[in-house]
Design a protein around this motif. Structure first.
Motif, PDB file in Angstrom:
ATOM      1  N   TYR A  33      13.362 -30.577  -4.618  1.00  0.00           N
ATOM      2  CA  TYR A  33      12.245 -30.934  -3.304  1.00  0.00           C
ATOM      3  C   TYR A  33      13.501 -32.398  -2.624  1.00  0.00           C
ATOM      4  O   TYR A  33      14.125 -32.145  -2.797  1.00  0.00           O
ATOM      5  CB  TYR A  33      11.216 -31.848  -4.038  1.00  0.00           C
ATOM      6  CG  TYR A  33      10.279 -31.039  -4.820  1.00  0.00           C
ATOM      7  CD1 TYR A  33      10.480 -30.901  -5.986  1.00  0.00           C
ATOM      8  CD2 TYR A  33       8.858 -30.878  -4.581  1.00  0.00           C
ATOM      9  CE1 TYR A  33       9.580 -30.577  -6.927  1.00  0.00           C
ATOM     10  CE2 TYR A  33       8.248 -30.126  -4.760  1.00  0.00           C
ATOM     11  CZ  TYR A  33       8.379 -29.891  -6.260  1.00  0.00           C
ATOM     12  OH  TYR A  33       7.214 -29.169  -7.549  1.00  0.00           O
ATOM     13  N   TYR A  35      13.120 -35.479  -0.621  1.00  0.00           N
ATOM     14  CA  TYR A  35      11.502 -36.904   0.010  1.00  0.00           C
ATOM     15  C   TYR A  35      13.031 -37.627   0.986  1.00  0.00           C
ATOM     16  O   TYR A  35      13.969 -37.848  -0.197  1.00  0.00           O
ATOM     17  CB  TYR A  35      11.237 -37.291  -1.387  1.00  0.00           C
ATOM     18  CG  TYR A  35      10.239 -37.109  -2.398  1.00  0.00           C
ATOM     19  CD1 TYR A  35      10.484 -35.842  -3.667  1.00  0.00           C
ATOM     20  CD2 TYR A  35       9.134 -37.156  -1.527  1.00  0.00           C
ATOM     21  CE1 TYR A  35      10.028 -34.871  -3.639  1.00  0.00           C
ATOM     22  CE2 TYR A  35       7.742 -36.496  -2.561  1.00  0.00           C
ATOM     23  CZ  TYR A  35       7.895 -35.211  -3.534  1.00  0.00           C
ATOM     24  OH  TYR A  35       7.364 -34.729  -4.827  1.00  0.00           O
ATOM     25  N   GLN A  37      12.997 -42.451   2.208  1.00  0.00           N
ATOM     26  CA  GLN A  37      12.124 -43.972   1.904  1.00  0.00           C
ATOM     27  C   GLN A  37      13.335 -45.071   2.310  1.00  0.00           C
ATOM     28  O   GLN A  37      14.192 -45.156   2.414  1.00  0.00           O
ATOM     29  CB  GLN A  37      12.378 -43.699   0.702  1.00  0.00           C
ATOM     30  CG  GLN A  37      11.278 -45.495   0.104  1.00  0.00           C
ATOM     31  CD  GLN A  37      11.845 -46.399  -1.309  1.00  0.00           C
ATOM     32  OE1 GLN A  37      12.969 -46.190  -1.881  1.00  0.00           O
ATOM     33  NE2 GLN A  37      10.785 -47.106  -1.820  1.00  0.00           N
ATOM     34  N   PHE A  91      15.666 -39.010  -1.680  1.00  0.00           N
ATOM     35  CA  PHE A  91      15.963 -38.695  -2.440  1.00  0.00           C
ATOM     36  C   PHE A  91      16.473 -36.840  -2.999  1.00  0.00           C
ATOM     37  O   PHE A  91      14.865 -36.317  -2.412  1.00  0.00           O
ATOM     38  CB  PHE A  91      14.827 -39.164  -4.005  1.00  0.00           C
ATOM     39  CG  PHE A  91      15.199 -40.693  -3.908  1.00  0.00           C
ATOM     40  CD1 PHE A  91      13.834 -41.416  -3.020  1.00  0.00           C
ATOM     41  CD2 PHE A  91      15.676 -41.492  -4.908  1.00  0.00           C
ATOM     42  CE1 PHE A  91      14.373 -42.703  -3.031  1.00  0.00           C
ATOM     43  CE2 PHE A  91      16.045 -42.075  -4.631  1.00  0.00           C
ATOM     44  CZ  PHE A  91      14.891 -43.228  -3.487  1.00  0.00           C
ATOM     45  N   PHE A 103      13.987 -37.114 -10.476  1.00  0.00           N
ATOM     46  CA  PHE A 103      15.081 -37.553  -9.179  1.00  0.00           C
ATOM     47  C   PHE A 103      16.164 -37.792  -9.544  1.00  0.00           C
ATOM     48  O   PHE A 103      16.941 -38.778 -10.517  1.00  0.00           O
ATOM     49  CB  PHE A 103      13.730 -38.793  -8.688  1.00  0.00           C
ATOM     50  CG  PHE A 103      12.419 -38.833  -8.112  1.00  0.00           C
ATOM     51  CD1 PHE A 103      11.368 -37.955  -8.617  1.00  0.00           C
ATOM     52  CD2 PHE A 103      12.616 -38.327  -6.755  1.00  0.00           C
ATOM     53  CE1 PHE A 103      10.112 -37.983  -8.150  1.00  0.00           C
ATOM     54  CE2 PHE A 103      10.996 -37.987  -5.587  1.00  0.00           C
ATOM     55  CZ  PHE A 103      10.325 -37.717  -7.028  1.00  0.00           C
ATOM     56  N   GLY A 104      17.181 -37.609  -8.299  1.00  0.00           N
ATOM     57  CA  GLY A 104      18.543 -38.435  -8.097  1.00  0.00           C
ATOM     58  C   GLY A 104      18.602 -39.392  -7.633  1.00  0.00           C
ATOM     59  O   GLY A 104      17.277 -39.914  -7.728  1.00  0.00           O
ATOM     60  N   PRO A 105      19.608 -39.678  -7.818  1.00  0.00           N
ATOM     61  CA  PRO A 105      19.959 -41.211  -7.410  1.00  0.00           C
ATOM     62  C   PRO A 105      19.809 -41.276  -5.824  1.00  0.00           C
ATOM     63  O   PRO A 105      19.294 -43.014  -5.431  1.00  0.00           O
ATOM     64  CB  PRO A 105      21.093 -41.623  -7.828  1.00  0.00           C
ATOM     65  CG  PRO A 105      21.956 -40.504  -7.811  1.00  0.00           C
ATOM     66  CD  PRO A 105      20.801 -39.332  -8.059  1.00  0.00           C
TER      67      PRO A 105
ATOM     68  N   TYR B  36       6.779 -44.274 -11.849  1.00  0.00           N
ATOM     69  CA  TYR B  36       7.909 -44.026 -11.434  1.00  0.00           C
ATOM     70  C   TYR B  36       8.108 -45.641 -11.086  1.00  0.00           C
ATOM     71  O   TYR B  36       7.542 -46.507 -10.575  1.00  0.00           O
ATOM     72  CB  TYR B  36       8.915 -43.440 -10.595  1.00  0.00           C
ATOM     73  CG  TYR B  36       8.015 -42.017 -10.446  1.00  0.00           C
ATOM     74  CD1 TYR B  36       7.206 -40.887 -10.439  1.00  0.00           C
ATOM     75  CD2 TYR B  36       9.721 -40.995 -11.307  1.00  0.00           C
ATOM     76  CE1 TYR B  36       6.861 -39.714 -10.489  1.00  0.00           C
ATOM     77  CE2 TYR B  36       9.897 -39.723 -11.195  1.00  0.00           C
ATOM     78  CZ  TYR B  36       8.467 -39.268 -10.428  1.00  0.00           C
ATOM     79  OH  TYR B  36       8.366 -37.540 -10.706  1.00  0.00           O
ATOM     80  N   GLY B  41      18.794 -50.411  -6.336  1.00  0.00           N
ATOM     81  CA  GLY B  41      20.009 -49.097  -5.770  1.00  0.00           C
ATOM     82  C   GLY B  41      19.649 -47.975  -6.906  1.00  0.00           C
ATOM     83  O   GLY B  41      20.528 -46.924  -6.886  1.00  0.00           O
ATOM     84  N   GLN B  42      18.830 -48.118  -7.443  1.00  0.00           N
ATOM     85  CA  GLN B  42      18.873 -46.529  -8.004  1.00  0.00           C
ATOM     86  C   GLN B  42      18.176 -46.251  -7.647  1.00  0.00           C
ATOM     87  O   GLN B  42      16.872 -45.991  -6.912  1.00  0.00           O
ATOM     88  CB  GLN B  42      18.351 -47.334  -9.848  1.00  0.00           C
ATOM     89  CG  GLN B  42      19.211 -48.448 -10.881  1.00  0.00           C
ATOM     90  CD  GLN B  42      20.683 -47.788 -10.632  1.00  0.00           C
ATOM     91  OE1 GLN B  42      20.737 -46.612 -11.481  1.00  0.00           O
ATOM     92  NE2 GLN B  42      22.083 -48.356  -9.622  1.00  0.00           N
ATOM     93  N   GLY B  43      17.508 -44.830  -8.565  1.00  0.00           N
ATOM     94  CA  GLY B  43      17.071 -43.491  -8.048  1.00  0.00           C
ATOM     95  C   GLY B  43      15.553 -43.544  -8.776  1.00  0.00           C
ATOM     96  O   GLY B  43      14.659 -44.912  -9.360  1.00  0.00           O
ATOM     97  N   LEU B  44      14.700 -42.755  -9.146  1.00  0.00           N
ATOM     98  CA  LEU B  44      13.463 -42.923  -9.241  1.00  0.00           C
ATOM     99  C   LEU B  44      13.320 -42.647 -11.067  1.00  0.00           C
ATOM    100  O   LEU B  44      14.268 -41.701 -10.766  1.00  0.00           O
ATOM    101  CB  LEU B  44      11.811 -42.424  -8.814  1.00  0.00           C
ATOM    102  CG  LEU B  44      11.864 -42.839  -7.095  1.00  0.00           C
ATOM    103  CD1 LEU B  44      11.577 -42.120  -6.301  1.00  0.00           C
ATOM    104  CD2 LEU B  44      11.535 -43.846  -7.545  1.00  0.00           C
ATOM    105  N   GLN B  45      13.021 -43.297 -11.909  1.00  0.00           N
ATOM    106  CA  GLN B  45      12.997 -43.272 -13.561  1.00  0.00           C
ATOM    107  C   GLN B  45      11.193 -42.717 -13.604  1.00  0.00           C
ATOM    108  O   GLN B  45      10.795 -43.828 -13.001  1.00  0.00           O
ATOM    109  CB  GLN B  45      13.542 -44.082 -14.210  1.00  0.00           C
ATOM    110  CG  GLN B  45      13.583 -43.801 -15.312  1.00  0.00           C
ATOM    111  CD  GLN B  45      14.144 -44.560 -16.396  1.00  0.00           C
ATOM    112  OE1 GLN B  45      14.824 -45.833 -16.361  1.00  0.00           O
ATOM    113  NE2 GLN B  45      14.251 -44.344 -17.331  1.00  0.00           N
TER     114      GLN B  45
END
Lengths: 112, 115
Positions: A33, A35, A37, A91, A103-105, B36, B41-45
């Motif tokens: 995927y 996405y 933001q 993302f 999800f990646g960073p 989440y 500055g970080q991704g989604l956890q």
């Protein structure tokens, strides 16, 4: 623990230029995927990809966008001619067959 | 069309206090629900998820959420907040089956923790 990775972490480009955002999903995952933001806004779905083809895309994902899985590990998002409004955090996510997407960073894209 | 509403844009709590973040969803079928967390500055956890079974689900970092079908809600709770919990929290909904299983996110709740 396996992770989704994305490169670069930050990309600055001029309006009208092409950009390619890269993602390495978790190795045994099957669904991929993208996405995005926009700053201060919610995360929005762009596209999903399975079995080497797009399975669903949003209205944001117009002809300027394309995705590709060029080899067994990378998953890319290409924007052919960037606009100012493409500035956002992008993302990548992947999942196997369960429903959690990992999800990646993110890659922060800045279009000037 | 599926949608998620997080009515609180910002919430401030004192460290050690309890926390509840609200999430309401609109979905035509049985949803798959997620929370989440995104640190600066970080991704989604992924904190936790629900798709069936016990309506109270436990997640990481001491968080839990309760699915209430009658209220179309999936509120996130933590009994005692730590300063490190300051972050943005997103509720998301997705289909159980079909298609690309895209997630629809709420607008997020920014949590500030006062020491």
């Amino acid at each position: 623990e396996p992770e989704v990775t994305q490169t670069p972490s930050h990309q600055v480009t001029q309006m009208g230029q092409e950009v390619i955002l890269r993602c390495v999903p978790i190795s045994n995952h099957l669904y991929f995927y993208w996405y995005r933001q926009i700053l201060g806004q919610k995360v929005e779905f762009l596209v999903s990809f399975y079995n080497n083809e797009i399975s669903e895309k949003s209205e944001i994902f117009d002809d300027q966008f394309s995705v590709e899985r060029p080899d067994g590990s990378n998953f890319t998002l290409k924007i052919r001619s960037t606009k100012l409004e493409d500035s956002a955090m992008y993302f990548c996510a992947s999942k196997r067959t369960t429903y959690e997407q990992y999800f990646g960073p993110g890659t922060r894209l800045t279009v000037t | 069309a599926q949608s998620v509403t997080q009515p609180d844009i910002h919430i401030t709590v004192s460290e050690g206090a309890s926390l509840e973040l609200r999430c309401n969803y609109s979905y035509g079928a049985t949803p798959y629900l997620f929370w989440y967390v995104q640190s600066p500055g970080q991704g989604l956890q992924l904190l936790l998820k629900y798709f069936s079974g016990d309506t109270l689900v436990q997640g990481i970092k001491g968080f839990e959420a309760e699915f209430k079908r009658s209220q179309s809600s999936f509120n996130l709770r933590k009994p005692s907040v730590h300063w490190s919990d300051a972050a943005e929290y997103f509720c998301a909904v997705g289909p159980l089956t079909g298609g690309g299983n895209k997630l629809t996110f709420g607008t997020g709740t920014q949590l500030k923790v006062e020491l």
